[in-house]
Design a protein around this motif. Structure first.
Motif, mmCIF file in Angstrom:
data_model
loop_
_atom_site.group_PDB
_atom_site.id
_atom_site.type_symbol
_atom_site.label_atom_id
_atom_site.label_comp_id
_atom_site.label_asym_id
_atom_site.label_seq_id
_atom_site.Cartn_x
_atom_site.Cartn_y
_atom_site.Cartn_z
ATOM 1 N N TRP A 1 0.855 -1.188 0.000
ATOM 2 C CA TRP A 1 0.000 0.000 0.000
ATOM 3 C C TRP A 1 0.887 1.232 0.000
ATOM 4 C CZ3 TRP A 1 -2.907 2.003 4.935
ATOM 5 C CH2 TRP A 1 -3.571 3.197 4.630
ATOM 6 N N HIS A 2 0.755 2.047 -1.037
ATOM 7 C CA HIS A 2 1.464 3.314 -1.126
ATOM 8 C C HIS A 2 0.580 4.365 -0.454
ATOM 9 C CE1 HIS A 2 4.362 1.413 -3.793
ATOM 10 N NE2 HIS A 2 3.319 0.846 -4.387
ATOM 11 N N VAL A 3 0.868 4.634 0.797
ATOM 12 C CA VAL A 3 -0.069 5.397 1.617
ATOM 13 C C VAL A 3 -0.181 6.854 1.195
ATOM 14 C CG1 VAL A 3 0.231 3.846 3.571
ATOM 15 C CG2 VAL A 3 1.633 5.909 3.415
ATOM 16 N N ASP A 4 0.756 7.345 0.366
ATOM 17 C CA ASP A 4 0.651 8.723 -0.117
ATOM 18 C C ASP A 4 -0.266 8.829 -1.334
ATOM 19 O OD1 ASP A 4 2.415 7.308 -1.735
ATOM 20 O OD2 ASP A 4 3.705 9.034 -2.117
ATOM 21 N N SER A 5 -0.713 7.697 -1.869
ATOM 22 C CA SER A 5 -1.601 7.700 -3.033
ATOM 23 C C SER A 5 -3.011 8.104 -2.631
ATOM 24 C CB SER A 5 -1.637 6.314 -3.681
ATOM 25 O OG SER A 5 -2.694 6.222 -4.618
ATOM 26 N N ASP A 6 -3.690 8.867 -3.485
ATOM 27 C CA ASP A 6 -5.065 9.276 -3.228
ATOM 28 C C ASP A 6 -6.059 8.439 -4.036
ATOM 29 O OD1 ASP A 6 -6.895 10.870 -1.825
ATOM 30 O OD2 ASP A 6 -7.131 12.222 -3.531
ATOM 31 N N GLY A 7 -5.588 7.285 -4.530
ATOM 32 C CA GLY A 7 -6.484 6.396 -5.255
ATOM 33 C C GLY A 7 -7.395 5.622 -4.329
ATOM 34 N N TYR A 8 -8.294 4.855 -4.934
ATOM 35 C CA TYR A 8 -9.212 4.031 -4.139
ATOM 36 C C TYR A 8 -8.441 2.912 -3.445
ATOM 37 C CZ TYR A 8 -13.116 6.357 -6.429
ATOM 38 O OH TYR A 8 -14.004 7.296 -6.875
ATOM 39 N N ARG A 9 -8.910 2.564 -2.259
ATOM 40 C CA ARG A 9 -8.251 1.541 -1.452
ATOM 41 C C ARG A 9 -9.262 0.961 -0.470
ATOM 42 N NH1 ARG A 9 -7.552 3.872 3.476
ATOM 43 N NH2 ARG A 9 -7.522 6.149 3.595
ATOM 44 N N LEU A 10 -8.830 -0.056 0.257
ATOM 45 C CA LEU A 10 -9.630 -0.561 1.360
ATOM 46 C C LEU A 10 -9.394 0.300 2.596
ATOM 47 C CD1 LEU A 10 -9.036 -4.420 1.048
ATOM 48 C CD2 LEU A 10 -11.002 -3.093 0.234
ATOM 49 N N PRO A 11 -10.402 0.500 3.419
ATOM 50 C CA PRO A 11 -10.172 1.242 4.662
ATOM 51 C C PRO A 11 -9.290 0.438 5.604
ATOM 52 C CG PRO A 11 -12.352 0.241 4.690
ATOM 53 C CD PRO A 11 -11.797 0.007 3.315
ATOM 54 N N THR A 12 -8.521 1.146 6.427
ATOM 55 C CA THR A 12 -7.881 0.437 7.527
ATOM 56 C C THR A 12 -8.958 0.037 8.524
ATOM 57 O OG1 THR A 12 -7.489 2.385 8.919
ATOM 58 C CG2 THR A 12 -5.796 1.849 7.264
ATOM 59 N N GLU A 13 -8.594 -0.879 9.400
ATOM 60 C CA GLU A 13 -9.558 -1.328 10.396
ATOM 61 C C GLU A 13 -9.994 -0.173 11.292
ATOM 62 O OE1 GLU A 13 -10.079 -5.141 13.372
ATOM 63 O OE2 GLU A 13 -8.061 -4.581 12.706
ATOM 64 N N ALA A 14 -9.057 0.706 11.644
ATOM 65 C CA ALA A 14 -9.411 1.854 12.482
ATOM 66 C C ALA A 14 -10.350 2.796 11.747
ATOM 67 C CB ALA A 14 -8.144 2.594 12.916
ATOM 68 N N GLU A 15 -10.086 3.055 10.464
ATOM 69 C CA GLU A 15 -10.979 3.905 9.677
ATOM 70 C C GLU A 15 -12.370 3.293 9.612
ATOM 71 O OE1 GLU A 15 -8.147 6.101 6.367
ATOM 72 O OE2 GLU A 15 -8.780 4.032 6.002
ATOM 73 N N TRP A 16 -12.420 1.989 9.343
ATOM 74 C CA TRP A 16 -13.724 1.330 9.209
ATOM 75 C C TRP A 16 -14.538 1.482 10.490
ATOM 76 C CZ3 TRP A 16 -16.944 -1.939 11.532
ATOM 77 C CH2 TRP A 16 -18.029 -2.410 10.780
ATOM 78 N N GLU A 17 -13.936 1.175 11.635
ATOM 79 C CA GLU A 17 -14.708 1.225 12.887
ATOM 80 C C GLU A 17 -15.114 2.653 13.229
ATOM 81 O OE1 GLU A 17 -14.480 -0.178 17.567
ATOM 82 O OE2 GLU A 17 -13.466 -1.360 16.017
ATOM 83 N N TYR A 18 -14.212 3.604 13.010
ATOM 84 C CA TYR A 18 -14.525 5.006 13.283
ATOM 85 C C TYR A 18 -15.677 5.479 12.409
ATOM 86 C CZ TYR A 18 -13.679 10.091 13.484
ATOM 87 O OH TYR A 18 -13.798 11.461 13.627
ATOM 88 N N ALA A 19 -15.635 5.136 11.117
ATOM 89 C CA ALA A 19 -16.708 5.540 10.201
ATOM 90 C C ALA A 19 -18.012 4.842 10.538
ATOM 91 C CB ALA A 19 -16.296 5.239 8.761
#
Length: 253
Positions: free
Chosen positions: A98-116
């Motif tokens: 995962w190139h974390v500086d990319s603004d392309g589509y990706r899967l959420p991290t687990e923390a992002e998923w739970e927060y959202a």
């Protein structure tokens, strides 16, 4: 292809629970975007095709399921290329970066998923289960069309129930090796599984009839770490012991 509608999720923090190690950790998150709906059968078919899926697409508004984690990664890259964005992932077989500086589509991290998913709620559900999630309470035999229940306060539909959703993170590398996390519960699960905190997972090539995906977007000024995940932490967790690795997937809480 029908647009992947995204919701803006502001910066904030979420506390995650590791049941096996009996640990809690609080993750500070930068703002990001995440899909209002799970990816549908029609969207997946138009970008990736049907190869590797168990059956033909017949219900365009249902969430696509029976998708492996690697299939979800391929969909994210295809969606980025479709819109002229830099793909978030490069991969060689099952070795995905995962190139974390990319603004392309990706899967959420687990923390992002739970927060959202929680959208500010502290309980197991962000509303009465029967009103916000397709689950065993409804007695249905397959995933339902996306958007059929009430959304959470972030405007997201079906983060609980209907279909589990792949995340980027490893489940528990010391015990389950390369298993990746999926979250949210499915249409046939009872209330115990359809909770914001429940974790399950499967191998990158595994297919499950009730597991699909929801895309995210957001690039970050880092390498190998972002939004509660880091490659270094994965390595440390993998070195914390060995255990029996199951053939299938195991509920976590």
């Amino acid at each position: 292809m029908e647009d992947l509608e995204l919701a803006h999720i502001p910066a904030g923090s979420v506390t995650l629970h590791d049941a096996r190690r009996k640990l809690h950790r609080t993750v500070d998150l930068e703002a990001f975007e995440i899909g209002v709906f799970a990816v549908t059968q029609e969207q997946y078919a138009e970008l990736v095709g049907l190869d590797g899926l168990a059956s033909e697409v017949r219900h365009p508004r249902r969430p696509v399921t029976d998708v492996s984690w690697l299939g979800a990664i391929r969909f994210c890259n295809a969606a980025s290329e479709w819109e002229g964005l830099e793909p978030a992932y490069t991969y060689d077989g099952e070795d995905v970066t995962w190139h974390v500086d990319s603004d392309g589509y990706r899967l959420p991290t687990e923390a992002e998923w739970e927060y959202a998913c929680r959208a500010g709620s502290k309980g197991a559900h962000y509303g009465p289960l029967a009103e916000v999630a397709w689950s065993s309470l409804d007695g249905v035999t397959h995933p339902q069309n996306v958007g059929g229940k009430h959304p959470n306060l972030n405007g997201l539909f079906d983060t609980l129930g209907n279909a589990w959703e792949w995340c980027w993170d490893l489940l528990d590398p010391a015990r389950y090796d390369d298993y990746r996390v999926f979250r949210g519960g499915g249409y046939a699960d009872d209330a115990w599984s359809v909770r914001a905190s429940v974790r399950r997972g499967g191998g990158p090539r595994m297919h499950h009839e009730d597991v699909g995906l929801r895309v995210a977007r957001g690039g970050f000024d880092a390498v190998g770490a972002a939004q509660g995940w880091s490659a270094e932490a994965d390595l440390e967790r993998a070195m914390q012991g060995e255990g029996v690795r199951p053939v299938g997937w195991t509920p976590r809480g």
